[in-house]
Design an enzyme around this catalytic site. Structure first.
Site, PDB file in Angstrom:
ATOM      1  N   LYS A   1      58.950  42.223  53.145  1.00 50.93           N
ATOM      2  CA  LYS A   1      59.665  41.908  54.381  1.00 50.93           C
ATOM      3  C   LYS A   1      59.059  42.750  55.496  1.00 50.93           C
ATOM      4  CE  LYS A   1      62.904  39.666  56.599  1.00 50.93           C
ATOM      5  NZ  LYS A   1      62.679  38.250  56.956  1.00 50.93           N
TER       6      LYS A   1
ATOM      7  N   ASP B   1      62.714  36.223  52.272  1.00 50.32           N
ATOM      8  CA  ASP B   1      63.628  35.129  52.580  1.00 50.32           C
ATOM      9  C   ASP B   1      62.937  33.779  52.428  1.00 50.32           C
ATOM     10  OD1 ASP B   1      62.082  36.068  54.688  1.00 50.32           O
ATOM     11  OD2 ASP B   1      63.527  35.563  56.239  1.00 50.32           O
TER      12      ASP B   1
ATOM     13  N   TYR C   1      66.848  51.229  45.512  1.00 49.43           N
ATOM     14  CA  TYR C   1      67.810  51.514  44.452  1.00 49.43           C
ATOM     15  C   TYR C   1      68.177  52.993  44.454  1.00 49.43           C
ATOM     16  CZ  TYR C   1      68.468  46.983  42.460  1.00 49.43           C
ATOM     17  OH  TYR C   1      68.872  45.703  42.283  1.00 49.43           O
TER      18      TYR C   1
ATOM     19  N   ASP D   1      67.058  36.784  39.406  1.00 51.58           N
ATOM     20  CA  ASP D   1      68.318  36.119  39.087  1.00 51.58           C
ATOM     21  C   ASP D   1      68.294  34.666  39.569  1.00 51.58           C
ATOM     22  OD1 ASP D   1      69.221  38.434  37.953  1.00 51.58           O
ATOM     23  OD2 ASP D   1      71.018  38.611  39.186  1.00 51.58           O
TER      24      ASP D   1
ATOM     25  N   ASP E   1      65.002  42.074  41.841  1.00 50.10           N
ATOM     26  CA  ASP E   1      66.273  41.857  41.153  1.00 50.10           C
ATOM     27  C   ASP E   1      66.908  40.545  41.620  1.00 50.10           C
ATOM     28  OD1 ASP E   1      68.463  42.286  39.555  1.00 50.10           O
ATOM     29  OD2 ASP E   1      69.213  44.017  40.656  1.00 50.10           O
TER      30      ASP E   1
END
Length: 362
Positions: free
Chosen positions: A192, A225, A139, A253, A249
Site C-alpha cells: 500500500k 485494496d 502485528y 482468508d 492474513d
C-alpha cells in the site's frame, strides 16, 4: 507395502491439540499422517504430545507453558491445533500461535488456496499461494523485542507501530520466489505504498531487488485494496502472492473462502530450520465435541509439513507420504464426500476414514 524408504529412522513430530475442535481435527490429522507414512513404507511417526490452551491453563495456569516451548525448541516440526485465546482468563490471554511464531523465528506463513473438484467454490479457477511475512508488520504481538507494538497514551487515544525491516523483506521475498520456481514462475508483490510509502514501500522495493536474482520469475505488484478486488474477479491470473503480515492474513482468508471454505484452508509456518503445520481456521468452540468439524485444512497442512521436511532432507519417502495425503483429500472431495461446512453429510471421523483409505491408492 510399495514404499520407497522403509529403512529410514522414524520421523519425530510434536503434536498440540489446542482448544475447541482442536483435539478432534488433530486426532483426524494424526490418523491420516500415520496411514500415509505407513503406505510410503516409512517407520511409524514418533509423536510428542505437548499441552497448550485450556488444557495447559487447567494443569499449570499458563496457556503456553515453558515446558512446551522448551520441547518445541528441540523439535524440527510439529502440528498445532487451533486455539481459542479469546476465552482464556484475562490474566493469561496470550495467543499461543503468535508467541510460538515469534519465539522460534517462524517468519514465513505459506497459505495455498486452490479449488477442489467436488467442492462448490466461488472461484473455481483459483490456484495460488499467499506467502505472508510472519514476524513484523502491523502485528503488535510480534513486532517489538519486548512489550506490545500497540498502546494507549490516554484513555481516548490508541496507537500502533508498524515495523518493516530490510532483512525480513529479503527473506520472505526469497521464500516466494523459490516457491514460484516450482509453480508457474509468477510473483505478485502486494503493498500500500501510495499511502504507506516508507513501510510498505520498502517492502515492495526490497522484493523487486531480490527478484533481480530470479530472472526466470515474472514479478509485478498491486495495491492491497486492488488485490482484493482482483482476487474476487480474476483469481486465476495469480500464482504466488507475497505480502506483509496484516495484508497476508486478510487476503489469505479471502482466498480460502473463494476456494470453498476456510475449513480446507491449509498453512505452514516455517523458517529454514523449523516448521509448524497450522490450519487457517479457528477453534470453533460451538462445534467442539459434535464430530462435525472439517479436518481437511489441518490434514493438508500436515502434508505441507511433510513436504517441507522432504525438501529439507531430500527424502523421497516423506515426499511420497505428503503427495498421498494431498491426493487422498482431493479424491475424497471429488467423490462427493464432505463435512457440513461444505454442504456435505460426513462427520469428522467419516471424512477421515475415507481419506485414510485413499492414501493407499496410487
Amino acid at each position: 507395502m510399495d514404499g520407497v524408504n522403509a529403512t529410514k529412522a522414524s520421523v519425530r513430530l510434536g503434536v498440540i491439540d489446542g482448544d475447541g475442535i482442536g483435539p478432534e481435527v488433530v486426532a483426524a490429522t494424526r490418523s491420516v499422517v500415520d496411514e500415509a507414512i505407513g503406505a510410503a513404507g516409512l517407520a511409524p511417526v514418533e509423536w510428542v504430545p505437548l499441552p497448550m490452551g485450556h488444557e495447559a491453563i487447567a494443569a499449570c495456569g499458563d496457556p503456553l507453558p515453558e515446558s512446551t516451548m522448551a520441547a518445541l525448541e528441540q523439535l524440527d516440526a510439529w502440528i498445532l491445533g487451533p486455539h481459542d485465546n479469546a476465552s482464556y482468563p484475562a490474566q493469561v490471554r496470550v495467543a499461543p500461535g503468535g508467541v510460538i511464531r515469534k519465539r522460534l523465528g517462524l517468519y514465513a506463513n505459506i497459505r495455498p488456496a486452490a479449488a477442489f473438484a467436488g467442492v462448490r467454490a466461488t472461484a473455481p479457477g483459483i490456484d495460488l499461494v499467499i506467502v505472508r511475512e510472519n514476524s513484523e508488520g502491523f502485528y503488535a504481538d510480534r513486532n517489538m523485542f519486548a512489550g506490545s507494538g500497540e498502546f494507549r497514551p490516554t484513555a481516548d487515544v490508541a496507537m500502533a507501530v508498524a515495523v518493516v525491516t530490510r532483512q525480513a523483506c529479503e527473506r520472505i521475498a526469497h521464500q516466494a520466489l523459490r516457491l514460484a520456481r516450482s509453480r508457474r514462475r509468477q510473483v505478485t508483490v502486494v503493498h500500500k505504498a501510495n499511502v504507506l510509502p516508507m513501510t510498505t514501500g520498502l517492502f515492495r522495493d526490497v522484493c523487486y531487488e531480490v527478484a533481480a536474482q530470479y530472472p526466470d520469475v515474472r514479478v509485478d505488484d498491486e495495491h492491497v485494496d486492488a488485490m482484493a478486488a482482483h482476487l474476487v474477479r480474476a483469481p486465476g491470473d495469480y500464482d504466488v502472492i507475497v505480502t506483509e503480515n496484516l495484508f497476508g492474513d486478510i487476503l489469505s482468508d479471502l482466498a480460502g473462502e473463494l476456494a470453498g471454505s476456510l475449513g480446507m484452508a491449509a498453512s505452514l509456518n516455517c523458517s529454514e530450520h523449523k516448521a509448524m503445520a497450522q490450519a487457517v481456521h479457528g477453534a470453533a468452540p460451538g462445534l467442539a465435541g459434535h464430530n462435525r468439524a472439517n479436518p481437511a485444512a489441518l490434514q493438508l497442512s500436515a502434508a505441507m509439513l511433510l513436504r517441507w521436511l522432504a525438501v529439507r532432507d531430500d527424502d523421497a519417502g516423506l515426499r511420497d507420504a505428503a503427495d498421498r495425503i494431498d491426493r487422498a483429500v482431493a479424491a475424497t472431495f471429488a467423490a462427493g464426500i464432505a463435512t457440513a461446512d461444505l454442504g456435505g453429510l460426513a462427520s469428522t471421523s467419516e471424512f477421515t476414514e475415507q481419506v485414510s483409505a485413499r492414501v493407499h491408492r496410487r
